[in-house]
Design a protein around this motif. Structure first.
Motif, PDB file in Angstrom:
ATOM      1  N   ILE A   1       0.818  -1.218   0.000  1.00  0.00           N
ATOM      2  CA  ILE A   1       0.000   0.000   0.000  1.00  0.00           C
ATOM      3  C   ILE A   1       0.849   1.265   0.000  1.00  0.00           C
ATOM      4  O   ILE A   1       0.353   2.353   0.269  1.00  0.00           O
ATOM      5  CB  ILE A   1      -0.956   0.035   1.213  1.00  0.00           C
ATOM      6  N   ASP A   2       2.146   1.110  -0.289  1.00  0.00           N
ATOM      7  CA  ASP A   2       3.070   2.251  -0.258  1.00  0.00           C
ATOM      8  C   ASP A   2       3.056   2.940   1.107  1.00  0.00           C
ATOM      9  O   ASP A   2       3.037   4.176   1.203  1.00  0.00           O
ATOM     10  CB  ASP A   2       2.728   3.270  -1.361  1.00  0.00           C
ATOM     11  N   ALA A   3       3.065   2.143   2.163  1.00  0.00           N
ATOM     12  CA  ALA A   3       3.059   2.695   3.523  1.00  0.00           C
ATOM     13  C   ALA A   3       4.386   3.388   3.816  1.00  0.00           C
ATOM     14  O   ALA A   3       5.446   2.932   3.388  1.00  0.00           O
ATOM     15  CB  ALA A   3       2.810   1.595   4.546  1.00  0.00           C
ATOM     16  N   LYS A   4       4.319   4.462   4.546  1.00  0.00           N
ATOM     17  CA  LYS A   4       5.522   5.214   4.901  1.00  0.00           C
ATOM     18  C   LYS A   4       6.133   4.717   6.204  1.00  0.00           C
ATOM     19  O   LYS A   4       7.304   4.937   6.466  1.00  0.00           O
ATOM     20  CB  LYS A   4       5.196   6.704   5.024  1.00  0.00           C
ATOM     21  N   GLN A   5       5.304   4.069   7.044  1.00  0.00           N
ATOM     22  CA  GLN A   5       5.793   3.544   8.312  1.00  0.00           C
ATOM     23  C   GLN A   5       5.137   2.200   8.598  1.00  0.00           C
ATOM     24  O   GLN A   5       4.038   1.924   8.123  1.00  0.00           O
ATOM     25  CB  GLN A   5       5.466   4.490   9.467  1.00  0.00           C
ATOM     26  N   VAL A   6       5.842   1.386   9.387  1.00  0.00           N
ATOM     27  CA  VAL A   6       5.262   0.138   9.896  1.00  0.00           C
ATOM     28  C   VAL A   6       5.545   0.083  11.389  1.00  0.00           C
ATOM     29  O   VAL A   6       6.513   0.680  11.873  1.00  0.00           O
ATOM     30  CB  VAL A   6       5.848  -1.109   9.208  1.00  0.00           C
ATOM     31  N   CYS A   7       4.697  -0.627  12.104  1.00  0.00           N
ATOM     32  CA  CYS A   7       4.914  -0.794  13.541  1.00  0.00           C
ATOM     33  C   CYS A   7       4.535  -2.208  13.942  1.00  0.00           C
ATOM     34  O   CYS A   7       3.393  -2.640  13.731  1.00  0.00           O
ATOM     35  CB  CYS A   7       4.083   0.212  14.326  1.00  0.00           C
ATOM     36  N   LEU A   8       5.498  -2.928  14.469  1.00  0.00           N
ATOM     37  CA  LEU A   8       5.258  -4.255  15.029  1.00  0.00           C
ATOM     38  C   LEU A   8       4.989  -4.092  16.522  1.00  0.00           C
ATOM     39  O   LEU A   8       5.732  -3.405  17.226  1.00  0.00           O
ATOM     40  CB  LEU A   8       6.486  -5.141  14.836  1.00  0.00           C
ATOM     41  N   ILE A   9       3.911  -4.716  16.990  1.00  0.00           N
ATOM     42  CA  ILE A   9       3.593  -4.674  18.415  1.00  0.00           C
ATOM     43  C   ILE A   9       3.622  -6.095  18.949  1.00  0.00           C
ATOM     44  O   ILE A   9       2.757  -6.917  18.635  1.00  0.00           O
ATOM     45  CB  ILE A   9       2.220  -4.037  18.673  1.00  0.00           C
ATOM     46  N   GLY A  10       4.648  -6.393  19.715  1.00  0.00           N
ATOM     47  CA  GLY A  10       4.775  -7.716  20.313  1.00  0.00           C
ATOM     48  C   GLY A  10       3.954  -7.802  21.590  1.00  0.00           C
ATOM     49  O   GLY A  10       4.063  -6.923  22.456  1.00  0.00           O
ATOM     50  N   VAL A  11       3.139  -8.842  21.698  1.00  0.00           N
ATOM     51  CA  VAL A  11       2.302  -9.051  22.882  1.00  0.00           C
ATOM     52  C   VAL A  11       2.820 -10.308  23.583  1.00  0.00           C
ATOM     53  O   VAL A  11       2.677 -11.417  23.068  1.00  0.00           O
ATOM     54  CB  VAL A  11       0.819  -9.219  22.502  1.00  0.00           C
ATOM     55  N   SER A  12       3.420 -10.117  24.728  1.00  0.00           N
ATOM     56  CA  SER A  12       4.067 -11.234  25.417  1.00  0.00           C
ATOM     57  C   SER A  12       3.046 -12.223  25.970  1.00  0.00           C
ATOM     58  O   SER A  12       2.045 -11.843  26.577  1.00  0.00           O
ATOM     59  CB  SER A  12       4.943 -10.710  26.557  1.00  0.00           C
TER      60      SER A  12
END
Length: 277
Positions: free
Chosen positions: A206-217
């Motif tokens: 989608i031509d994203a400018k940012q990504v964010c991974l959210i790890g849930v322990s």
């Protein structure tokens, strides 16, 4: 975290959804009188490599390459056995359903899963104000159909969350269940499980400018945030990985093999060929 403010308005432009009436069927004008829970209607109208598409089919039946398919391709190319990690997939799937599509979640379908842990992880996410804002102001579980430009291969992905969908600065958010209990360990797992490849694949769809991974322990009431811009080394390396695999899939015409192994859930060793090595 430097993610842009999330707009409260919604839009299906560039993304795939399904419009429903009160009975869960497609609205008139879509011209597909099928249950919306079983089919998707795809409409992409973004410029460049995105095109207008109308498709009626289950996402998993689509004859397109996903990031998970690239994991299968890795095993085929290296001639190493592959077995879909069913337990991890079931846990991750149940958690995503509880968090992103709670209307579909049923505890009776979580046989052999730790329900208390699932709800503990869920509460950890929704009690975080940043995550709460993302969940309120985002497009959830959006299917994206796109053509990767360097290989010309038709691809697909299903994104957890997309924020800023009405701007030229969309961002992709992806939740990951993890056994890690520290940020350093989670970052290490990002390399181990090729999350850089996955997030580059998602961002480019989608031509994203940012990504964010959210790890849930799964072991502690903790969240781990890994945010990257699309021009970061993390995404550049992930892009190199997925584009290399797509080129090999194309060169060796592995499409049918991948689709078969995807359906079968495993890949067994074959006699090695010089083409794969």
């Amino acid at each position: 975290m430097i993610l842009p403010d999330c707009p409260s308005s919604r839009s299906n432009k560039r993304f795939i959804g399904s419009s429903k009436d009160g009975k869960g069927r497609q609205k008139s004008g879509d011209s597909f009188p099928f249950p919306a829970s079983s089919f998707i209607i795809a409409h992409c109208s973004a410029p460049r490599r995105h095109s207008t598409l109308f498709i009626v089919m289950s996402y998993y039946q689509l004859q397109r390459i996903s990031n998970s398919d690239l994991s299968i391709a890795e095993h085929i190319l290296s001639n190493t056995p592959y077995q879909k990690p069913e337990a991890a997939f079931r846990l991750g799937g149940a958690f995503h359903e509880l968090l992103l599509e709670p209307e579909k979640f049923r505890t009776e379908s979580c046989i052999d899963l730790d329900i208390k842990m699932l709800y503990r992880m869920y509460r950890t996410v929704i009690s975080n104000q940043f995550c709460k804002g993302l969940l309120q102001d985002s497009e959830k579980e959006k299917v994206i159909l796109w053509q990767e430009p360097t290989s010309g291969i038709l691809c697909k992905c299903k994104l957890d969350l997309i924020v800023n969908t009405e701007t030229d600065n969309p961002s992709v958010i992806d939740f990951k269940t993890t056994s890690t209990t520290s940020l350093a360990a989670f970052i290490q797992s990002c390399q181990e499980y090729h999350y850089d490849r996955q997030m580059a694949f998602y961002a480019d769809s989608i031509d994203a400018k940012q990504v964010c991974l959210i790890g849930v322990s799964k072991k502690a009431k903790r969240l781990f945030f890994v945010q990257k811009f699309s021009n970061s080394q993390f995404i550049a390396e992930g892009r190199r990985k997925y584009q290399h695999l797509l080129q090999r899939v194309k060169e060796l015409d592995l499409f049918e093999t991948i689709y078969y192994e995807r359906k079968n859930g495993s890949f067994h060793l074959h006699e090695p060929t010089t083409a794969y090595l």
